[in-house]
Motif scaffolding. Structure first.
Motif, PDB file in Angstrom:
ATOM      1  N   LEU A   1       0.827  -1.207   0.000  1.00  0.00           N
ATOM      2  CA  LEU A   1       0.000   0.000   0.000  1.00  0.00           C
ATOM      3  C   LEU A   1       0.860   1.255   0.000  1.00  0.00           C
ATOM      4  O   LEU A   1       0.498   2.277  -0.589  1.00  0.00           O
ATOM      5  N   TYR A   2       2.010   1.179   0.664  1.00  0.00           N
ATOM      6  CA  TYR A   2       2.893   2.355   0.689  1.00  0.00           C
ATOM      7  C   TYR A   2       3.542   2.594  -0.670  1.00  0.00           C
ATOM      8  O   TYR A   2       3.960   3.715  -0.977  1.00  0.00           O
ATOM      9  N   LYS A   3       3.616   1.544  -1.467  1.00  0.00           N
ATOM     10  CA  LYS A   3       4.241   1.652  -2.790  1.00  0.00           C
ATOM     11  C   LYS A   3       3.207   1.776  -3.909  1.00  0.00           C
ATOM     12  O   LYS A   3       3.566   1.854  -5.078  1.00  0.00           O
ATOM     13  N   HIS A   4       1.940   1.772  -3.523  1.00  0.00           N
ATOM     14  CA  HIS A   4       0.864   1.808  -4.522  1.00  0.00           C
ATOM     15  C   HIS A   4       0.971   3.094  -5.340  1.00  0.00           C
ATOM     16  O   HIS A   4       1.047   4.193  -4.781  1.00  0.00           O
ATOM     17  N   PRO A   5       0.973   3.011  -6.669  1.00  0.00           N
ATOM     18  CA  PRO A   5       1.223   4.201  -7.490  1.00  0.00           C
ATOM     19  C   PRO A   5       0.123   5.259  -7.420  1.00  0.00           C
ATOM     20  O   PRO A   5       0.385   6.430  -7.700  1.00  0.00           O
ATOM     21  N   PHE A   6      -1.113   4.864  -7.044  1.00  0.00           N
ATOM     22  CA  PHE A   6      -2.212   5.828  -7.018  1.00  0.00           C
ATOM     23  C   PHE A   6      -2.559   6.309  -5.617  1.00  0.00           C
ATOM     24  O   PHE A   6      -3.157   7.378  -5.462  1.00  0.00           O
ATOM     25  N   LEU A   7      -2.209   5.536  -4.596  1.00  0.00           N
ATOM     26  CA  LEU A   7      -2.692   5.837  -3.247  1.00  0.00           C
ATOM     27  C   LEU A   7      -2.076   7.133  -2.707  1.00  0.00           C
ATOM     28  O   LEU A   7      -0.870   7.226  -2.497  1.00  0.00           O
ATOM     29  N   LYS A   8      -2.930   8.133  -2.473  1.00  0.00           N
ATOM     30  CA  LYS A   8      -2.483   9.424  -1.940  1.00  0.00           C
ATOM     31  C   LYS A   8      -2.697   9.517  -0.437  1.00  0.00           C
ATOM     32  O   LYS A   8      -1.917  10.160   0.270  1.00  0.00           O
ATOM     33  N   GLU A   9      -3.801   8.926   0.051  1.00  0.00           N
ATOM     34  CA  GLU A   9      -4.174   9.067   1.451  1.00  0.00           C
ATOM     35  C   GLU A   9      -4.405   7.693   2.067  1.00  0.00           C
ATOM     36  O   GLU A   9      -5.178   6.887   1.537  1.00  0.00           O
ATOM     37  N   LEU A  10      -3.725   7.443   3.179  1.00  0.00           N
ATOM     38  CA  LEU A  10      -3.945   6.238   3.973  1.00  0.00           C
ATOM     39  C   LEU A  10      -4.022   6.682   5.425  1.00  0.00           C
ATOM     40  O   LEU A  10      -3.038   7.148   5.992  1.00  0.00           O
ATOM     41  N   TYR A  11      -5.205   6.558   5.988  1.00  0.00           N
ATOM     42  CA  TYR A  11      -5.461   7.081   7.321  1.00  0.00           C
ATOM     43  C   TYR A  11      -5.700   5.891   8.246  1.00  0.00           C
ATOM     44  O   TYR A  11      -6.647   5.128   8.046  1.00  0.00           O
ATOM     45  N   ILE A  12      -4.872   5.709   9.280  1.00  0.00           N
ATOM     46  CA  ILE A  12      -4.927   4.481  10.090  1.00  0.00           C
ATOM     47  C   ILE A  12      -5.072   4.748  11.586  1.00  0.00           C
ATOM     48  O   ILE A  12      -5.115   3.802  12.375  1.00  0.00           O
ATOM     49  N   GLU A  13      -5.156   5.997  12.007  1.00  0.00           N
ATOM     50  CA  GLU A  13      -5.174   6.322  13.423  1.00  0.00           C
ATOM     51  C   GLU A  13      -6.350   5.654  14.146  1.00  0.00           C
ATOM     52  O   GLU A  13      -7.377   5.347  13.556  1.00  0.00           O
ATOM     53  N   GLY A  14      -6.189   5.442  15.461  1.00  0.00           N
ATOM     54  CA  GLY A  14      -7.276   4.913  16.267  1.00  0.00           C
ATOM     55  C   GLY A  14      -7.528   3.430  16.073  1.00  0.00           C
ATOM     56  O   GLY A  14      -8.659   2.963  16.174  1.00  0.00           O
ATOM     57  N   ASN A  15      -6.467   2.674  15.773  1.00  0.00           N
ATOM     58  CA  ASN A  15      -6.559   1.227  15.662  1.00  0.00           C
ATOM     59  C   ASN A  15      -5.471   0.588  16.537  1.00  0.00           C
ATOM     60  O   ASN A  15      -4.861   1.257  17.371  1.00  0.00           O
ATOM     61  N   GLN A  16      -5.242  -0.689  16.340  1.00  0.00           N
ATOM     62  CA  GLN A  16      -4.230  -1.404  17.117  1.00  0.00           C
ATOM     63  C   GLN A  16      -3.201  -2.044  16.195  1.00  0.00           C
ATOM     64  O   GLN A  16      -2.751  -3.184  16.412  1.00  0.00           O
ATOM     65  N   PHE A  17      -2.831  -1.289  15.169  1.00  0.00           N
ATOM     66  CA  PHE A  17      -1.807  -1.775  14.261  1.00  0.00           C
ATOM     67  C   PHE A  17      -0.470  -1.893  14.991  1.00  0.00           C
ATOM     68  O   PHE A  17      -0.226  -1.223  16.005  1.00  0.00           O
ATOM     69  N   ARG A  18       0.402  -2.729  14.452  1.00  0.00           N
ATOM     70  CA  ARG A  18       1.713  -2.931  15.067  1.00  0.00           C
ATOM     71  C   ARG A  18       2.534  -1.647  15.015  1.00  0.00           C
ATOM     72  O   ARG A  18       2.361  -0.828  14.112  1.00  0.00           O
ATOM     73  N   PRO A  19       3.437  -1.479  15.980  1.00  0.00           N
ATOM     74  CA  PRO A  19       4.331  -0.310  15.950  1.00  0.00           C
ATOM     75  C   PRO A  19       5.079  -0.246  14.623  1.00  0.00           C
ATOM     76  O   PRO A  19       5.483  -1.277  14.069  1.00  0.00           O
ATOM     77  N   GLY A  20       5.216   0.965  14.129  1.00  0.00           N
ATOM     78  CA  GLY A  20       5.874   1.161  12.844  1.00  0.00           C
ATOM     79  C   GLY A  20       4.894   1.380  11.711  1.00  0.00           C
ATOM     80  O   GLY A  20       5.284   1.857  10.639  1.00  0.00           O
ATOM     81  N   SER A  21       3.633   1.023  11.937  1.00  0.00           N
ATOM     82  CA  SER A  21       2.622   1.318  10.923  1.00  0.00           C
ATOM     83  C   SER A  21       2.464   2.826  10.823  1.00  0.00           C
ATOM     84  O   SER A  21       2.456   3.529  11.826  1.00  0.00           O
ATOM     85  N   ARG A  22       2.329   3.304   9.612  1.00  0.00           N
ATOM     86  CA  ARG A  22       2.293   4.758   9.443  1.00  0.00           C
ATOM     87  C   ARG A  22       1.233   5.153   8.427  1.00  0.00           C
ATOM     88  O   ARG A  22       0.852   4.380   7.557  1.00  0.00           O
ATOM     89  N   SER A  23       0.799   6.373   8.582  1.00  0.00           N
ATOM     90  CA  SER A  23      -0.162   6.927   7.640  1.00  0.00           C
ATOM     91  C   SER A  23       0.555   7.410   6.393  1.00  0.00           C
ATOM     92  O   SER A  23       1.785   7.419   6.313  1.00  0.00           O
ATOM     93  N   LYS A  24      -0.232   7.826   5.442  1.00  0.00           N
ATOM     94  CA  LYS A  24       0.321   8.350   4.195  1.00  0.00           C
ATOM     95  C   LYS A  24      -0.556   9.496   3.730  1.00  0.00           C
ATOM     96  O   LYS A  24      -1.780   9.409   3.781  1.00  0.00           O
ATOM     97  N   GLY A  25       0.068  10.585   3.301  1.00  0.00           N
ATOM     98  CA  GLY A  25      -0.701  11.698   2.777  1.00  0.00           C
ATOM     99  C   GLY A  25      -0.903  12.800   3.793  1.00  0.00           C
ATOM    100  O   GLY A  25      -0.425  12.754   4.925  1.00  0.00           O
ATOM    101  N   MET A  26      -1.674  13.799   3.389  1.00  0.00           N
ATOM    102  CA  MET A  26      -1.850  15.014   4.182  1.00  0.00           C
ATOM    103  C   MET A  26      -3.072  14.972   5.083  1.00  0.00           C
ATOM    104  O   MET A  26      -3.240  15.791   5.971  1.00  0.00           O
ATOM    105  N   HIS A  27      -3.985  14.043   4.827  1.00  0.00           N
ATOM    106  CA  HIS A  27      -5.213  13.895   5.625  1.00  0.00           C
ATOM    107  C   HIS A  27      -6.059  15.157   5.630  1.00  0.00           C
ATOM    108  O   HIS A  27      -6.583  15.581   6.651  1.00  0.00           O
ATOM    109  N   LYS A  28      -6.184  15.748   4.484  1.00  0.00           N
ATOM    110  CA  LYS A  28      -7.121  16.857   4.355  1.00  0.00           C
ATOM    111  C   LYS A  28      -8.531  16.284   4.297  1.00  0.00           C
ATOM    112  O   LYS A  28      -8.751  15.142   3.907  1.00  0.00           O
ATOM    113  N   VAL A  29      -9.506  17.104   4.686  1.00  0.00           N
ATOM    114  CA  VAL A  29     -10.899  16.670   4.566  1.00  0.00           C
ATOM    115  C   VAL A  29     -11.202  16.465   3.091  1.00  0.00           C
ATOM    116  O   VAL A  29     -10.975  17.352   2.262  1.00  0.00           O
TER     117      VAL A  29
END
Length: 297
Positions: A259-287
């Motif tokens: 997903l981090y290498k996906h050519p189209f993916l601009k926004e990946l919002y993952i906050e408020g879950n129980q993902f493993r440490p090191g998981s990160r969001s992607k993008g600016m998270h604009k509305v």
């Protein structure tokens, strides 16, 4: 006759520009504002009615359902109350129905499923309740379905997956339950879907692998539900996935590296879950604000 009946009703007195008795215009008098007429043989018939953002109050004007040649009905951003009457099913030529931003309530009449030519249905920001009627799956031309910010309960009908032309489905901000596996239980369902909003509901269970079959999907908004499990690597296979919102659920595990290498993916919002440490969001998270769908008939 139908429009003069509407004009005479108290709540429509705000439409001051409706001068004269002929909505289509007569002599020196222009057509009524928001009214479009079309010549059919020896008669002129009303094919479009657009009266929005003028603070019309009162119940849905049932007389509108006597305009049997109507192709577009736009009464959005008013103060209409009460239910949509079952007579709405008489408008067999209707392509666009826009009633969002009112105070309409009660359950949706199953007769909406009789509007076989409907392409755009906007019912968001009202107080509709009850279940999303399965009869919506009887609308073969439907492309845009906006039901967000109401009080719908129950499950999302999987039968909506049979709508071959449906591009945009937004049921966010309701009280919907069930699982995504149920929604995608019909094989090869939702073949044209580009945008799926199920955020701010009470959906449970995992994100099923079948979601990767939505090869046209660009926006997947799952925020603020009760979803669990890990994120399937198969999401990486969705070729044009651009916005993926997973925040505020109960997801675990790792984010697929693809997903981090996906050519189209601009926004990946993952906050408020129980993902493993090191998981990160992607993008600016604009509305995320989409342009309005084309409302031309």
């Amino acid at each position: 006759k139908a429009l003069n009946e509407i004009k005479a009703s108290l709540g429509w007195r705000v439409v001051y520009s409706w001068v004269g008795d002929d909505p289509c215009g007569h002599g020196d008098l222009p057509p009524w504002s928001g009214v479009t007429c079309t010549q059919q043989g020896d008669y002129r018939v009303v094919t479009e009615l657009e009266v929005y953002a003028v603070s019309i109050v009162g119940p849905f004007p049932t007389a509108v359902t006597n305009l049997l040649d109507l192709k577009k009905l736009d009464l959005h951003n008013n103060k209409l109350t009460g239910p949509i009457p079952p007579q709405i099913g008489r408008l067999r030529h209707l392509k666009i129905l826009n009633l969002r931003w009112n105070k309409l309530q009660d359950v949706l009449p199953p007769e909406i499923g009789d509007l076989k030519k409907l392409t755009h249905l906007y019912l968001s920001f009202n107080n509709f309740k009850g279940e999303i009627p399965v009869e919506l799956a009887n609308l073969p031309e439907l492309r845009y379905l906006y039901l967000h910010e109401n009080r719908f309960t129950g499950r999302i009908p999987p039968e909506l997956g049979t709508l071959k032309n449906l591009r945009h489905l937004d049921v966010g901000g309701n009280h919907l339950i069930g699982t995504l596996r149920e929604v995608f239980s019909i094989e090869n369902g939702f073949p044209s879907l580009r945008n799926l909003y199920v955020n701010n509901n009470q959906l449970a269970g995992v994100v099923p692998d079948q979601i990767a079959n939505l090869t046209n999907l660009e926006i997947l908004h799952l925020s603020n539900n009760r979803l669990i499990g890990s994120i399937s690597p198969k999401l990486v296979q969705i070729p044009r996935l651009t916005y993926l919102y997973l925040d505020s659920n109960n997801f675990i595990g790792r984010i697929p590296e693809g997903l981090y290498k996906h050519p189209f993916l601009k926004e990946l919002y993952i906050e408020g879950n129980q993902f493993r440490p090191g998981s990160r969001s992607k993008g600016m998270h604009k509305v995320l604000e989409l342009p309005e769908a084309d409302l031309t008939v």
